[in-house]
Design an enzyme around this catalytic site. Structure first.
Site, PDB file in Angstrom:
ATOM      1  CG  HIS A  56     -23.924  17.584  77.992  1.00  0.00           C
ATOM      2  ND1 HIS A  56     -24.651  16.579  77.415  1.00  0.00           N
ATOM      3  CD2 HIS A  56     -24.738  18.677  77.986  1.00  0.00           C
ATOM      4  CE1 HIS A  56     -25.842  17.013  77.085  1.00  0.00           C
ATOM      5  NE2 HIS A  56     -25.920  18.300  77.414  1.00  0.00           N
ATOM      6  CD  GLU A  58     -21.232  12.842  79.067  1.00  0.00           C
ATOM      7  OE1 GLU A  58     -22.055  11.914  79.089  1.00  0.00           O
ATOM      8  OE2 GLU A  58     -21.530  14.036  79.301  1.00  0.00           O
ATOM      9  CB  CYS A  86     -26.753  13.056  75.007  1.00  0.00           C
ATOM     10  SG  CYS A  86     -25.531  14.369  74.746  1.00  0.00           S
ATOM     11  CB  CYS A  89     -21.623  13.353  75.056  1.00  0.00           C
ATOM     12  SG  CYS A  89     -22.025  14.861  75.976  1.00  0.00           S
TER      13      CYS A  89
END
Length: 157
Positions: A56, A58, A86, A89
């Site tokens: 991801h 992040e 999410c 993260c």
């Protein structure tokens, strides 16, 4: 802490980073880690490109920031994300002791910074992240909506 002109500048970079995800067919989400007025980490979704469910935006930006600082503690770092993080993260932000998160669009399906749950400010955890959101929200949301519209149109061909 109110949204500043610098916040706008950094979120604009996160939106640019999100555009980079499109090249590999990934959902356009971008992140930028900033400390003392300097970018120390950037990321865009690479789940499809890397076949990695943890790739991801992040997480990539957090890893780069930790490497740049030589420590896992991201003191004095602000993370700018184009979409609400999410659970994974948000958990990484807690573990990194991130003090501040600024995100653009909310995620009503998986958001863990206030939408469906709030890991970033959970009272039972040993750290809390100061969260601000809404900066360029419509632009970030449109990047994602446009991506999924194209994906649906391509699947009908």
């Amino acid at each position: 802490m109110p949204i500043s002109e610098e916040d706008r500048q950094w979120m604009r970079l996160a939106l640019d980073e999100a555009e980079r995800a499109l090249a590999s067919g990934d959902v356009p989400i971008g992140a930028v880690a900033v400390r003392q007025g300097a970018v120390i980490g950037t990321g865009h979704n690479r789940r499809e490109a890397d076949n990695d469910p943890t790739a991801h935006a992040e997480i990539i930006a957090i890893r780069q920031a930790a490497a740049a600082l030589g420590t896992w503690r991201l003191d004095d770092v602000t993370l700018y994300c184009t979409l609400e993080p999410c659970a994974m993260c948000a958990g990484a932000m807690i573990l990194a002791r991130l003090p501040r998160l600024v995100y653009a669009a909310t995620d009503p399906k998986a958001g863990a910074a206030g939408s469906i749950t709030d890991i970033t400010r959970h009272h039972r955890l040993n750290h809390r992240v100061h969260v601000e959101h809404g900066l360029f929200a419509e632009e970030a949301a449109e990047q994602i909506r446009s991506f999924f519209r194209r994906l649906r149109a391509d699947s009908k061909k």
